[in-house]
Motif scaffolding. Structure first.
Motif, mmCIF file in Angstrom:
data_model
loop_
_atom_site.group_PDB
_atom_site.id
_atom_site.type_symbol
_atom_site.label_atom_id
_atom_site.label_comp_id
_atom_site.label_asym_id
_atom_site.label_seq_id
_atom_site.Cartn_x
_atom_site.Cartn_y
_atom_site.Cartn_z
ATOM 1 N N ALA A 75 0.852 -1.192 0.000
ATOM 2 C CA ALA A 75 0.000 0.000 0.000
ATOM 3 C C ALA A 75 0.884 1.237 0.000
ATOM 4 O O ALA A 75 1.881 1.308 0.726
ATOM 5 C CB ALA A 75 -0.905 -0.001 1.220
ATOM 6 N N GLY A 76 0.523 2.227 -0.826
ATOM 7 C CA GLY A 76 1.278 3.473 -0.888
ATOM 8 C C GLY A 76 0.364 4.666 -1.029
ATOM 9 O O GLY A 76 -0.866 4.518 -1.117
ATOM 10 N N ARG A 77 0.957 5.833 -1.071
ATOM 11 C CA ARG A 77 0.151 7.054 -1.180
ATOM 12 C C ARG A 77 -0.632 7.114 -2.480
ATOM 13 O O ARG A 77 -1.687 7.743 -2.556
ATOM 14 C CB ARG A 77 1.066 8.282 -1.079
ATOM 15 N N ASN A 78 -0.096 6.461 -3.517
ATOM 16 C CA ASN A 78 -0.766 6.484 -4.821
ATOM 17 C C ASN A 78 -1.572 5.208 -5.081
ATOM 18 O O ASN A 78 -1.903 4.896 -6.220
ATOM 19 C CB ASN A 78 0.273 6.672 -5.929
ATOM 20 N N GLY A 79 -1.882 4.507 -4.013
ATOM 21 C CA GLY A 79 -2.670 3.288 -4.160
ATOM 22 C C GLY A 79 -1.832 2.045 -3.946
ATOM 23 O O GLY A 79 -0.698 2.101 -3.463
ATOM 24 N N GLU A 80 -2.384 0.902 -4.312
ATOM 25 C CA GLU A 80 -1.716 -0.371 -4.083
ATOM 26 C C GLU A 80 -0.800 -0.732 -5.254
ATOM 27 O O GLU A 80 -1.090 -0.429 -6.409
ATOM 28 C CB GLU A 80 -2.748 -1.485 -3.892
ATOM 29 N N THR A 81 0.310 -1.400 -4.914
ATOM 30 C CA THR A 81 1.221 -1.940 -5.915
ATOM 31 C C THR A 81 1.302 -3.444 -5.712
ATOM 32 O O THR A 81 1.628 -3.917 -4.616
ATOM 33 C CB THR A 81 2.633 -1.338 -5.777
ATOM 34 N N VAL A 82 0.987 -4.181 -6.765
ATOM 35 C CA VAL A 82 1.084 -5.638 -6.706
ATOM 36 C C VAL A 82 2.489 -6.024 -7.143
ATOM 37 O O VAL A 82 2.842 -5.932 -8.319
ATOM 38 C CB VAL A 82 0.030 -6.320 -7.607
ATOM 39 N N ALA A 83 3.312 -6.435 -6.173
ATOM 40 C CA ALA A 83 4.703 -6.790 -6.466
ATOM 41 C C ALA A 83 4.817 -8.215 -6.988
ATOM 42 O O ALA A 83 5.591 -8.492 -7.909
ATOM 43 C CB ALA A 83 5.565 -6.626 -5.207
ATOM 44 N N LEU A 84 4.061 -9.140 -6.397
ATOM 45 C CA LEU A 84 4.056 -10.544 -6.798
ATOM 46 C C LEU A 84 2.609 -11.006 -6.937
ATOM 47 O O LEU A 84 1.754 -10.590 -6.159
ATOM 48 C CB LEU A 84 4.760 -11.416 -5.752
ATOM 49 N N ASN A 85 2.368 -11.890 -7.891
ATOM 50 C CA ASN A 85 0.995 -12.344 -8.083
ATOM 51 C C ASN A 85 0.992 -13.793 -8.549
ATOM 52 O O ASN A 85 1.288 -14.085 -9.698
ATOM 53 C CB ASN A 85 0.273 -11.457 -9.101
ATOM 54 N N GLY A 86 0.700 -14.710 -7.636
ATOM 55 C CA GLY A 86 0.582 -16.113 -8.002
ATOM 56 C C GLY A 86 1.909 -16.783 -8.310
ATOM 57 O O GLY A 86 2.038 -17.460 -9.337
#
Length: 267
Positions: A24-35
Motif C-alpha cells: 500500500a502506498g500514497r498512490n494506491g496499491e502496488t502488486v509486487a508478486l501475483n501467483g
C-alpha cells in the motif's frame, strides 16, 4: 530447455505456494508478486533473474520471513514460514557486517546465539575463515577490508550457523568484475563441498548460468514465474565454461526472455 515451475521430485525443501504480495502506498496499491509457484529441492542451487521491479527481492524477503505474503504461503521442510529462523541464512548486497566487530567476531556472532561451547565456536569459525581464505584477516575490522573481502565474511557468517537454506540477494552486485568472478568461483567450490540449498538473486545472466542448476525467469511486475530453465551443464564449472556452446545457447535463450520482460515494463 524449460522446466516445470511446479514440479516435485520427492519432497520440496522450499515450497512457494501461490504467493501474492501487495504494498500500500500514497498512490494506491502496488502488486509486487501475483501467483508465484515453484519448488526448490534439497541441496539445489536456484538463481532468479528478471527485470528491475519484478519482485525478486520481495520474494526472497518472504522466504526469509522478513516480509509476510498478502496471499499464499511459503514452506521450508513442509513447515510454514512464520517470521525469521536460524534454518534460513541471508546474505545481502550491502554486506551487513557489524563494523565494531572483527572478521572473527562477525563470523562468531550467530554461533554465540546458539549457546555453543567456545571450543566449538573456535573450531567452526576457523573452518569458515579457511573456507573463504580470510584467516590472515581474522582480527581486522570491516573498514580495513575490500568489498570482496567483506562479502566473503558475510558468506562465511551465513554458512557458519549451518542454515538449511541460504538466501542471497545480489551478493556480488556491487563488486568489480574481477572480485565478482573470484567470488563466483569460491561460492561454487563451497556449494559443491557443503551442498546447501541456495536461492540466489542476480541481474547477471552469465552469473545465473555459471552457478545454478535451474534459472527461474520472473515476469515484469506483477512478478510471476515466466519460465524455469534447466542448466544442463555439468559441475565443476569454471570461468572457461562461459565460452562453451551450451553456455552461450542458454545465455541467448534466458537473456531473450528477460529482455522481453524489460520491454514490457517500458511500454
Amino acid at each position: 530447455m524449460a522446466g516445470n515451475p511446479c514440479s516435485m521430485k520427492v519432497r520440496a525443501k522450499v515450497k512457494i505456494d501461490n504467493v501474492k504480495k501487495v504494498f500500500a502506498g500514497r498512490n494506491g496499491e502496488t502488486v509486487a508478486l501475483n501467483g508465484v509457484n515453484f519448488n526448490i529441492e534439497e541441496n539445489e542451487f536456484i538463481c532468479v533473474v528478471g527485470p528491475s521491479g519484478c519482485g525478486k527481492s520481495t520474494l526472497l524477503n518472504i522466504i526469509a520471513g522478513l516480509e509476510e505474503p498478502t496471499e499464499g504461503k511459503v514452506y521450508v521442510d513442509d513447515k510454514e514460514v512464520k517470521g525469521t529462523g536460524a534454518e534460513r541464512g541471508v546474505v545481502f548486497q550491502q554486506y551487513a557486517l557489524f563494523p565494531w566487530l572483527t572478521v572473527r567476531k562477525n563470523i562468531e556472532f550467530g554461533l554465540k546465539l546458539k549457546n555453543l561451547r567456545q571450543d566449538e565456536i573456535d573450531r567452526i569459525t576457523k573452518r569458515y575463515l579457511d573456507m573463504v581464505d580470510l584467516k590472515e584477516f581474522a582480527e581486522s575490522y570491516p573498514k580495513e577490508l575490500s568489498g570482496g573481502m567483506k562479502q566473503r565474511v558475510a558468506i562465511a557468517r551465513a554458512y557458519a550457523v549451518n542454515p538449511k537454506v541460504l538466501l542471497m540477494d545480489e551478493p556480488f552486485g556491487a563488486l568489480d568484475a574481477q572480485s565478482r568472478t573470484q567470488l563466483q568461483s569460491e561460492l561454487l567450490k563451497t556449494w559443491e563441498e557443503e551442498r546447501k540449498t541456495c536461492f540466489f538473486i542476480t541481474h547477471d545472466v552469465d552469473e545465473a548460468i555459471i552457478l545454478a542448476q535451474r534459472v527461474v525467469i520472473m515476469s515484469a511486475r506483477p512478478g510471476r514465474v515466466k519460465e524455469v530453465v534447466d542448466v544442463d551443464i555439468t559441475y565443476p564449472r569454471t570461468q572457461e565454461t562461459k565460452m562453451t556452446k551450451k553456455f552461450l545457447e542458454l545465455k541467448r535463450y534466458i537473456w531473450g526472455n528477460v529482455y522481453q520482460e524489460y520491454l514490457a515494463v517500458r511500454k
